[in-house]
Design a protein around this motif. Structure first.
Motif, PDB file in Angstrom:
ATOM      1  N   PHE A 160       0.843  -1.186   0.000  1.00 47.08           N
ATOM      2  CA  PHE A 160       0.000   0.000   0.000  1.00 47.08           C
ATOM      3  C   PHE A 160       0.889   1.250   0.000  1.00 47.08           C
ATOM      4  CE2 PHE A 160      -2.529  -3.342   1.947  1.00 47.08           C
ATOM      5  CZ  PHE A 160      -3.717  -3.229   1.253  1.00 47.08           C
ATOM      6  N   ASP A 161       0.809   2.026  -1.042  1.00 48.86           N
ATOM      7  CA  ASP A 161       1.572   3.245  -1.173  1.00 48.86           C
ATOM      8  C   ASP A 161       0.595   4.412  -1.125  1.00 48.86           C
ATOM      9  OD1 ASP A 161       2.876   5.549  -2.522  1.00 48.86           O
ATOM     10  OD2 ASP A 161       4.546   4.119  -2.695  1.00 48.86           O
ATOM     11  N   LEU A 162       0.796   5.343  -0.186  1.00 50.28           N
ATOM     12  CA  LEU A 162      -0.127   6.451   0.012  1.00 50.28           C
ATOM     13  C   LEU A 162      -0.274   7.286  -1.255  1.00 50.28           C
ATOM     14  CD1 LEU A 162      -1.935   8.059   1.901  1.00 50.28           C
ATOM     15  CD2 LEU A 162       0.091   9.364   2.631  1.00 50.28           C
ATOM     16  N   PHE A 163       0.819   7.497  -1.976  1.00 53.13           N
ATOM     17  CA  PHE A 163       0.769   8.304  -3.192  1.00 53.13           C
ATOM     18  C   PHE A 163      -0.173   7.687  -4.222  1.00 53.13           C
ATOM     19  CE2 PHE A 163       2.386   8.922  -7.542  1.00 53.13           C
ATOM     20  CZ  PHE A 163       2.222  10.300  -7.657  1.00 53.13           C
ATOM     21  N   TYR A 164      -0.029   6.370  -4.441  1.00 51.41           N
ATOM     22  CA  TYR A 164      -0.866   5.689  -5.430  1.00 51.41           C
ATOM     23  C   TYR A 164      -2.323   5.648  -4.991  1.00 51.41           C
ATOM     24  CZ  TYR A 164       3.405   4.274  -7.805  1.00 51.41           C
ATOM     25  OH  TYR A 164       4.593   4.293  -8.475  1.00 51.41           O
ATOM     26  N   LEU A 165      -2.550   5.535  -3.685  1.00 49.96           N
ATOM     27  CA  LEU A 165      -3.924   5.552  -3.182  1.00 49.96           C
ATOM     28  C   LEU A 165      -4.579   6.902  -3.445  1.00 49.96           C
ATOM     29  CD1 LEU A 165      -3.589   3.672   0.249  1.00 49.96           C
ATOM     30  CD2 LEU A 165      -4.630   2.824  -1.855  1.00 49.96           C
ATOM     31  N   VAL A 166      -3.815   7.992  -3.260  1.00 54.85           N
ATOM     32  CA  VAL A 166      -4.333   9.334  -3.522  1.00 54.85           C
ATOM     33  C   VAL A 166      -4.627   9.515  -5.011  1.00 54.85           C
ATOM     34  CG1 VAL A 166      -3.771  11.797  -3.503  1.00 54.85           C
ATOM     35  CG2 VAL A 166      -3.198  10.372  -1.529  1.00 54.85           C
ATOM     36  N   VAL A 168      -5.354   7.164  -7.210  1.00 50.27           N
ATOM     37  CA  VAL A 168      -6.547   6.367  -7.526  1.00 50.27           C
ATOM     38  C   VAL A 168      -7.808   7.086  -7.060  1.00 50.27           C
ATOM     39  CG1 VAL A 168      -7.782   4.243  -6.997  1.00 50.27           C
ATOM     40  CG2 VAL A 168      -5.350   4.155  -7.529  1.00 50.27           C
ATOM     41  N   PHE A 169      -7.751   7.670  -5.867  1.00 48.33           N
ATOM     42  CA  PHE A 169      -8.910   8.396  -5.330  1.00 48.33           C
ATOM     43  C   PHE A 169      -9.271   9.580  -6.223  1.00 48.33           C
ATOM     44  CE2 PHE A 169     -10.598  11.875  -2.708  1.00 48.33           C
ATOM     45  CZ  PHE A 169     -11.743  11.267  -2.221  1.00 48.33           C
ATOM     46  N   ILE A 170      -8.253  10.367  -6.631  1.00 48.69           N
ATOM     47  CA  ILE A 170      -8.494  11.519  -7.506  1.00 48.69           C
ATOM     48  C   ILE A 170      -9.059  11.073  -8.854  1.00 48.69           C
ATOM     49  CG2 ILE A 170      -7.369  13.393  -8.783  1.00 48.69           C
ATOM     50  CD1 ILE A 170      -5.394  13.646  -6.467  1.00 48.69           C
ATOM     51  N   ILE A 174     -12.732  12.067 -10.445  1.00 45.01           N
ATOM     52  CA  ILE A 174     -12.906  12.693 -11.762  1.00 45.01           C
ATOM     53  C   ILE A 174     -13.892  11.898 -12.620  1.00 45.01           C
ATOM     54  CG2 ILE A 174     -11.743  13.263 -13.933  1.00 45.01           C
ATOM     55  CD1 ILE A 174      -9.233  13.877 -12.286  1.00 45.01           C
ATOM     56  N   ILE A 175     -13.730  10.564 -12.609  1.00 40.57           N
ATOM     57  CA  ILE A 175     -14.614   9.699 -13.404  1.00 40.57           C
ATOM     58  C   ILE A 175     -16.059   9.828 -12.932  1.00 40.57           C
ATOM     59  CG2 ILE A 175     -15.196   7.309 -13.941  1.00 40.57           C
ATOM     60  CD1 ILE A 175     -12.827   8.337 -15.515  1.00 40.57           C
ATOM     61  N   ILE A 176     -16.259   9.785 -11.627  1.00 44.37           N
ATOM     62  CA  ILE A 176     -17.615   9.873 -11.067  1.00 44.37           C
ATOM     63  C   ILE A 176     -18.236  11.236 -11.374  1.00 44.37           C
ATOM     64  CG2 ILE A 176     -18.945   9.940  -8.913  1.00 44.37           C
ATOM     65  CD1 ILE A 176     -16.978   7.857  -7.803  1.00 44.37           C
ATOM     66  N   SER A 177     -17.437  12.294 -11.263  1.00 44.08           N
ATOM     67  CA  SER A 177     -17.926  13.646 -11.557  1.00 44.08           C
ATOM     68  C   SER A 177     -18.318  13.780 -13.028  1.00 44.08           C
ATOM     69  CB  SER A 177     -16.848  14.680 -11.207  1.00 44.08           C
ATOM     70  OG  SER A 177     -16.521  14.617  -9.838  1.00 44.08           O
ATOM     71  N   PHE A 178     -17.497  13.189 -13.900  1.00 40.62           N
ATOM     72  CA  PHE A 178     -17.784  13.236 -15.332  1.00 40.62           C
ATOM     73  C   PHE A 178     -19.067  12.479 -15.664  1.00 40.62           C
ATOM     74  CE2 PHE A 178     -17.115  11.441 -19.652  1.00 40.62           C
ATOM     75  CZ  PHE A 178     -17.174  12.633 -20.355  1.00 40.62           C
TER      76      PHE A 178
END
Length: 319
Positions: A160-166, A168-170, A174-178
Motif C-alpha cells: 500500500f503506497d499512500l501516493f498511489y492511493l491518492v 486512484v482516489f483523484i 474525476i470519473i464519477i464527476s464526469f
C-alpha cells in the motif's frame, strides 16, 4: 472499445499468462510430469467435465431470473449457449466475455445491452459475496492453514503506497464527476445509465428469492464437485478430505480473478500452493491443478464450438 485496445489487452494478458506459466513450471521436469498421465483414472476426469456442463445451465437459468420482465420470455437453453460462447470467447480475449454475452442476448432476445450489462454487474457482485462466504467457511474449518496461505501468497504480494492511493482516489473522483455531469446533461446517456442501473439493482428483487439463492448454492456445489471428483483420478490426492476440496475451490477462484487468459499460471500456482498444506509436494499439486484446469478448457472449447454454431443459426433465423 477500439480494436487496437482489444489487441493490446489480449497480448498483454497472454504475455503475463505465459510469464506466469514459465515461473510455475520453471523447475519441473516436463518429461516426468507428462509420464504421470499414464497413471490417471480418466473416468473421474470425464465426470468432472460432464459436471461442468451443468455450471453453464445453472448460470443461464440464474441470469434469466435477473433479466426476466413481463416483456421478456427468456429460454434457459439459449441463454446457456450464450454463456458458453462468452466464456469460450474469453479464452482468447480475457475480460471481454461479459460484453459478448450482453451483445448476444440482445441479438436473440428483446433485452437491451445496457440493461443486461447491469444484471451482469449485479451477478458479479453476488458471486463475490458468495466467494467471501465460502472463504469464511474455509477460514473456520481450516483456520491455521488459511492464515498461513493468505499471509504467504497474498499479503506478501500486496503493498500500500499512500501516493498511489491518492492518485486512484483523484482518478475515481474525476470519473464519477464526469459521469454525473453526463447523466445531468445528456438525455441519451441518462437513458442508458438508467437501464444499466435498473439491471444492477435488479438483484434487490432476488436476494431473498428462493430460486435465485438455490441456484447460486447449486452453482457453487458444482464448482466444488468439478475439482473434488478429480482428486480420485490421482492416487496421491484420492484420500484428501472435503475441506481440501473447499481449499482448491477458494484458491482456484482467486486464480481466475487474475487478468490473464483463463487464469493460466495464476490458477496453477495458487491451487498447487494451497495443496502444499495437505502434505502434497509442489509437483503433485501442480499436476493436479494442470489436469483440472486443462480438462475444463478442453470441455469449454468443445462446448464453445457447438454453442457457436447453434447461436449462429439462431441469430440468422431471427434476421
Amino acid at each position: 472499445m477500439k480494436t487496437r485496445n482489444i489487441i493490446i489487452n489480449t497480448l498483454l494478458s497472454l504475455a503475463l499468462g505465459i510469464f506466469l506459466l514459465y515461473i510455475v513450471f520453471n523447475n519441473i521436469d516436463l518429461d516426468l510430469f507428462l509420464d504421470r498421465l499414464d497413471n490417471l483414472d480418466y473416468s473421474w476426469i470425464y465426470l468432472s467435465m460432464f459436471i461442468s456442463i451443468f455450471e453453464h445451465i445453472v448460470r443461464g437459468y440464474r441470469w434469466n431470473l435477473l433479466m426476466q420482465t413481463k416483456k421478456t420470455n427468456l429460454s434457459t437453453y439459449i441463454t446457456t449457449h450464450i454463456l458458453i460462447v462468452s466464456y469460450f470467447f474469453a479464452l482468447f480475449i480475457p475480460r471481454f466475455n461479459d460484453f459478448v454475452r450482453c451483445y448476444l442476448i440482445s441479438k436473440t432476445n428483446n433485452v437491451k445491452v445496457s440493461s443486461s450489462l447491469g444484471t451482469v454487474v449485479s451477478e458479479r457482485i453476488f458471486d463475490l459475496i458468495s466467494l467471501l462466504i465460502i472463504s469464511l467457511l474455509f477460514f473456520v474449518i481450516e483456520f491455521d492453514l488459511f492464515v498461513n496461505f493468505f499471509s504467504t501468497y497474498i499479503l506478501t504480494n500486496i503493498s500500500f503506497d499512500l501516493f498511489y492511493l491518492v492518485v486512484v482516489f483523484i482518478f475515481l473522483t474525476i470519473i464519477i464527476s464526469f459521469l454525473y455531469y453526463l447523466n445531468k446533461n445528456s438525455n441519451a446517456f441518462s437513458s442508458k445509465f438508467s437501464e444499466f442501473k435498473n439491471g444492477v439493482f435488479s438483484i434487490n428483487k432476488y436476494y431473498k428469492n428462493k430460486k435465485f439463492l438455490f441456484s447460486t448454492l447449486i452453482l457453487w456445489i458444482i464448482y466444488f464437485l468439478m475439482g473434488y471428483v478429480i482428486f480420485f483420478s490421482l492416487e496421491e490426492t484420492s484420500s484428501l478430505a472435503i475441506s481440501s476440496g473447499i481449499a482448491v475451490l477458494v484458491a482456484g477462484s482467486l486464480g481466475m480473478v487474475v487478468p490473464v487468459n483463463a487464469g493460466i499460471g495464476a490458477y496453477h500456482f495458487l491451487v498447487a500452493s494451497i495443496l502444499l498444506s495437505y502434505n502434497l509436494n509442489y509437483e503433485t499439486g501442480l499436476f493436479f491443478a494442470t489436469i483440472l484446469h486443462t480438462s475444463q478448457i478442453i470441455c469449454l472449447a468443445v462446448l464453445g464450438i457447438i454453442s457457436s454454431l447453434i447461436l449462429f443459426f439462431k441469430i440468422r433465423s431471427n434476421g
